[in-house]
Design a protein around this motif. Structure first.
Motif, PDB file in Angstrom:
ATOM      1  N   MET A   1       0.841  -1.195   0.000  1.00 34.52           N
ATOM      2  CA  MET A   1       0.000   0.000   0.000  1.00 34.52           C
ATOM      3  C   MET A   1       0.878   1.247   0.000  1.00 34.52           C
ATOM      4  O   MET A   1       1.769   1.379   0.839  1.00 34.52           O
ATOM      5  N   LEU A   2       0.637   2.132  -0.960  1.00 26.19           N
ATOM      6  CA  LEU A   2       1.427   3.362  -1.062  1.00 26.19           C
ATOM      7  C   LEU A   2       0.759   4.454  -0.237  1.00 26.19           C
ATOM      8  O   LEU A   2      -0.240   5.043  -0.656  1.00 26.19           O
ATOM      9  N   ASN A   3       1.308   4.703   0.912  1.00 24.92           N
ATOM     10  CA  ASN A   3       0.786   5.732   1.799  1.00 24.92           C
ATOM     11  C   ASN A   3       1.027   7.109   1.176  1.00 24.92           C
ATOM     12  O   ASN A   3       2.155   7.463   0.847  1.00 24.92           O
ATOM     13  N   PRO A   4      -0.020   7.928   1.012  1.00 22.54           N
ATOM     14  CA  PRO A   4       0.173   9.240   0.378  1.00 22.54           C
ATOM     15  C   PRO A   4       1.118  10.155   1.156  1.00 22.54           C
ATOM     16  O   PRO A   4       1.749  11.028   0.569  1.00 22.54           O
ATOM     17  N   VAL A   5       1.210   9.966   2.475  1.00 18.53           N
ATOM     18  CA  VAL A   5       2.151  10.773   3.258  1.00 18.53           C
ATOM     19  C   VAL A   5       3.582  10.426   2.865  1.00 18.53           C
ATOM     20  O   VAL A   5       4.432  11.311   2.685  1.00 18.53           O
ATOM     21  N   TRP A   6       3.853   9.140   2.707  1.00 17.39           N
ATOM     22  CA  TRP A   6       5.191   8.722   2.277  1.00 17.39           C
ATOM     23  C   TRP A   6       5.479   9.226   0.864  1.00 17.39           C
ATOM     24  O   TRP A   6       6.591   9.632   0.561  1.00 17.39           O
ATOM     25  N   ILE A   7       4.442   9.169   0.015  1.00 19.97           N
ATOM     26  CA  ILE A   7       4.602   9.643  -1.368  1.00 19.97           C
ATOM     27  C   ILE A   7       4.954  11.128  -1.380  1.00 19.97           C
ATOM     28  O   ILE A   7       5.830  11.586  -2.128  1.00 19.97           O
ATOM     29  N   GLN A   8       4.281  11.921  -0.556  1.00 19.77           N
ATOM     30  CA  GLN A   8       4.567  13.352  -0.483  1.00 19.77           C
ATOM     31  C   GLN A   8       5.994  13.601  -0.006  1.00 19.77           C
ATOM     32  O   GLN A   8       6.716  14.444  -0.564  1.00 19.77           O
ATOM     33  N   THR A   9       6.415  12.845   1.013  1.00 23.32           N
ATOM     34  CA  THR A   9       7.782  12.993   1.522  1.00 23.32           C
ATOM     35  C   THR A   9       8.797  12.604   0.448  1.00 23.32           C
ATOM     36  O   THR A   9       9.797  13.313   0.232  1.00 23.32           O
ATOM     37  N   PHE A  10       8.527  11.504  -0.239  1.00 19.44           N
ATOM     38  CA  PHE A  10       9.432  11.038  -1.295  1.00 19.44           C
ATOM     39  C   PHE A  10       9.582  12.086  -2.392  1.00 19.44           C
ATOM     40  O   PHE A  10      10.702  12.415  -2.816  1.00 19.44           O
ATOM     41  N   ALA A  11       8.476  12.643  -2.852  1.00 20.25           N
ATOM     42  CA  ALA A  11       8.535  13.634  -3.925  1.00 20.25           C
ATOM     43  C   ALA A  11       9.276  14.891  -3.478  1.00 20.25           C
ATOM     44  O   ALA A  11      10.025  15.499  -4.248  1.00 20.25           O
ATOM     45  N   THR A  12       9.087  15.284  -2.223  1.00 24.68           N
ATOM     46  CA  THR A  12       9.773  16.469  -1.712  1.00 24.68           C
ATOM     47  C   THR A  12      11.272  16.236  -1.604  1.00 24.68           C
ATOM     48  O   THR A  12      12.080  17.099  -1.974  1.00 24.68           O
ATOM     49  N   VAL A  13      11.669  15.049  -1.125  1.00 19.51           N
ATOM     50  CA  VAL A  13      13.099  14.712  -1.039  1.00 19.51           C
ATOM     51  C   VAL A  13      13.711  14.667  -2.432  1.00 19.51           C
ATOM     52  O   VAL A  13      14.821  15.170  -2.664  1.00 19.51           O
ATOM     53  N   ALA A  14      12.974  14.072  -3.390  1.00 18.52           N
ATOM     54  CA  ALA A  14      13.499  13.952  -4.750  1.00 18.52           C
ATOM     55  C   ALA A  14      13.743  15.322  -5.364  1.00 18.52           C
ATOM     56  O   ALA A  14      14.708  15.517  -6.120  1.00 18.52           O
ATOM     57  N   THR A  15      12.896  16.276  -5.052  1.00 15.92           N
ATOM     58  CA  THR A  15      13.047  17.630  -5.588  1.00 15.92           C
ATOM     59  C   THR A  15      14.140  18.403  -4.850  1.00 15.92           C
ATOM     60  O   THR A  15      14.970  19.084  -5.469  1.00 15.92           O
ATOM     61  N   ALA A  16      14.155  18.277  -3.517  1.00 10.03           N
ATOM     62  CA  ALA A  16      15.127  19.025  -2.711  1.00 10.03           C
ATOM     63  C   ALA A  16      16.519  18.419  -2.740  1.00 10.03           C
ATOM     64  O   ALA A  16      17.511  19.100  -2.481  1.00 10.03           O
ATOM     65  N   ARG A  17      16.592  17.103  -3.053  1.00 14.27           N
ATOM     66  CA  ARG A  17      17.872  16.366  -3.036  1.00 14.27           C
ATOM     67  C   ARG A  17      18.542  16.438  -1.662  1.00 14.27           C
ATOM     68  O   ARG A  17      19.758  16.448  -1.545  1.00 14.27           O
ATOM     69  N   SER A  18      17.690  16.505  -0.638  1.00 11.98           N
ATOM     70  CA  SER A  18      18.228  16.612   0.723  1.00 11.98           C
ATOM     71  C   SER A  18      17.145  16.217   1.712  1.00 11.98           C
ATOM     72  O   SER A  18      16.022  16.739   1.638  1.00 11.98           O
ATOM     73  N   PHE A  19      17.486  15.300   2.632  1.00 17.25           N
ATOM     74  CA  PHE A  19      16.533  14.923   3.670  1.00 17.25           C
ATOM     75  C   PHE A  19      16.269  16.109   4.601  1.00 17.25           C
ATOM     76  O   PHE A  19      15.153  16.330   5.046  1.00 17.25           O
ATOM     77  N   THR A  20      17.329  16.856   4.886  1.00 21.96           N
ATOM     78  CA  THR A  20      17.196  17.987   5.798  1.00 21.96           C
ATOM     79  C   THR A  20      16.296  19.060   5.215  1.00 21.96           C
ATOM     80  O   THR A  20      15.377  19.564   5.877  1.00 21.96           O
ATOM     81  N   GLY A  23      12.711  17.917   5.099  1.00 25.01           N
ATOM     82  CA  GLY A  23      12.086  17.975   6.423  1.00 25.01           C
ATOM     83  C   GLY A  23      11.677  19.388   6.777  1.00 25.01           C
ATOM     84  O   GLY A  23      10.597  19.623   7.343  1.00 25.01           O
ATOM     85  N   ARG A  24      12.537  20.364   6.413  1.00 28.62           N
ATOM     86  CA  ARG A  24      12.225  21.760   6.696  1.00 28.62           C
ATOM     87  C   ARG A  24      10.965  22.196   5.930  1.00 28.62           C
ATOM     88  O   ARG A  24      10.111  22.895   6.476  1.00 28.62           O
ATOM     89  N   GLN A  25      10.836  21.783   4.665  1.00 28.58           N
ATOM     90  CA  GLN A  25       9.663  22.150   3.866  1.00 28.58           C
ATOM     91  C   GLN A  25       8.383  21.501   4.384  1.00 28.58           C
ATOM     92  O   GLN A  25       7.306  22.100   4.331  1.00 28.58           O
ATOM     93  N   LEU A  26       8.516  20.285   4.894  1.00 31.30           N
ATOM     94  CA  LEU A  26       7.346  19.535   5.337  1.00 31.30           C
ATOM     95  C   LEU A  26       7.038  19.710   6.820  1.00 31.30           C
ATOM     96  O   LEU A  26       5.996  19.241   7.293  1.00 31.30           O
ATOM     97  N   GLY A  27       7.932  20.361   7.513  1.00 30.63           N
ATOM     98  CA  GLY A  27       7.745  20.510   8.959  1.00 30.63           C
ATOM     99  C   GLY A  27       7.979  19.215   9.701  1.00 30.63           C
ATOM    100  O   GLY A  27       7.336  18.939  10.724  1.00 30.63           O
ATOM    101  N   LEU A  28       8.913  18.402   9.202  1.00 24.07           N
ATOM    102  CA  LEU A  28       9.234  17.111   9.800  1.00 24.07           C
ATOM    103  C   LEU A  28      10.688  17.082  10.238  1.00 24.07           C
ATOM    104  O   LEU A  28      11.529  17.787   9.671  1.00 24.07           O
ATOM    105  N   SER A  29      10.974  16.224  11.204  1.00 20.41           N
ATOM    106  CA  SER A  29      12.374  16.021  11.585  1.00 20.41           C
ATOM    107  C   SER A  29      13.051  15.168  10.522  1.00 20.41           C
ATOM    108  O   SER A  29      12.392  14.454   9.753  1.00 20.41           O
ATOM    109  N   GLN A  30      14.385  15.213  10.503  1.00 21.36           N
ATOM    110  CA  GLN A  30      15.114  14.410   9.521  1.00 21.36           C
ATOM    111  C   GLN A  30      14.867  12.926   9.737  1.00 21.36           C
ATOM    112  O   GLN A  30      14.772  12.154   8.785  1.00 21.36           O
ATOM    113  N   SER A  31      14.732  12.531  11.001  1.00 23.72           N
ATOM    114  CA  SER A  31      14.490  11.114  11.287  1.00 23.72           C
ATOM    115  C   SER A  31      13.124  10.671  10.769  1.00 23.72           C
ATOM    116  O   SER A  31      12.969   9.538  10.285  1.00 23.72           O
TER     117      SER A  31
END
Length: 285
Positions: A1-20, A23-31
């Motif tokens: 099952m593809l969780n849309p929250v994970w999908i959103q995080t994945f797309a944001t990381v792919a665009t930012a090329r950075s976990f940090t 996380g800043r864009q999504l309001g999430l910690s790096q972990s």
């Protein structure tokens, strides 16, 4: 099952090329970002990123998933927009000539109803001349029909020539008055036809009159005489007479939408939809 929250995080990381940065864009910690990506990779059973101390890049599987991720997120955004918007409520009083009602208009109304189920539609079908009177009297919000001679109000929907129609194989005796099947007054079509014949000096007799175009079509299919309809609309089993080229040429008619002075939001919405739709019927109907 593809969780849309994970999908959103994945797309944001792919665009930012950075976990940090993601996380800043999504309001999430790096972990949390790392956890979402790990869970997504476990779900699809593929590695999505190649990570080292200096860079982050997508794998081939990651590139492929990114295409799907963007489509999924776009679809979710459209769905949220539709269902978060205030639902239209109220009533729309629409008048239409029956020749238009027999074309694609029901499909347009169904699309409006599907999108705005809380709006009540009150539909009046009648001769265009009568519809003008109802709009002027404040009894209709909108009408669609032929442009009345001398009336410049309304917005054009389409235009096209009128044509003579009869039962297939009909040959008109041009030595005799034309056996006309026409709608009753007030009718834009009737006025145009009789004015054209009078100007051409062509004799006629009304062999059948009806309160609707449907009645005229039925009479013509029964072989009672010859009727007239806009070429852009379906004739339902009728065709031009065999010797139609010998008959007086008929002018074009213009179909318009006409609105009352002040419209509610539901009426404005339906009016916009009608003006964007092609209300010409298929010639195969």
């Amino acid at each position: 099952m593809l969780n849309p929250v994970w999908i959103q995080t994945f797309a944001t990381v792919a665009t930012a090329r950075s976990f940090t940065d993601a996380g800043r864009q999504l309001g999430l910690s790096q972990s949390s970002v790392s956890d979402h990506i790990r869970r997504l990779e476990d779900s699809v059973g593929r590695r999505l990123f190649i990570r080292d101390t200096h860079s982050l890049r997508l794998t081939a599987d990651g590139e492929a998933l990114l295409v799907h991720a963007r489509l999924i997120l776009e679809a979710l955004a459209r769905a949220e927009s539709q269902f978060s918007a205030p639902r239209l409520q109220g009533r729309v009083r629409l008048g239409t000539s029956d020749d238009l009602a027999q074309g694609p208009l029901p499909n347009v109304l169904a699309a409006f109803r599907d999108t705005h189920p809380d709006v009540e539609l009150e539909i009046t079908i009648g001769m265009t001349g009568k519809l003008y009177e109802l709009v002027d009297a404040g009894m209709l919000d909108l009408m669609i029909g032929k442009r009345r001679e001398g009336d410049r109000r309304g917005v054009s929907l389409f235009r096209g020539p009128l044509e003579w129609l009869a039962r297939p194989g009909t040959v008109i005796d041009v030595r005799q008055p034309l056996p006309l099947i026409l709608v009753n007054e007030p009718s834009v079509t009737r006025s145009i036809v009789l004015a054209t014949l009078a100007k051409a000096g062509w004799p006629w007799r009304v062999v059948c009159a009806s309160s609707s175009h449907s009645g005229c079509i039925a009479a013509a299919r029964g072989g009672l005489g010859i009727t007239v309809r806009a070429q852009a609309l379906a004739g339902r089993g009728l065709v031009p007479p065999v010797n139609s080229q010998e008959l007086p040429a008929l002018p074009e008619v213009e179909f318009i939408s006409l609105a009352a002075g002040r419209l509610s939001e539901p009426a404005e919405t339906l009016l916009t939809l009608l003006r964007k739709s092609d209300l010409r019927a298929s010639r195969t109907d």
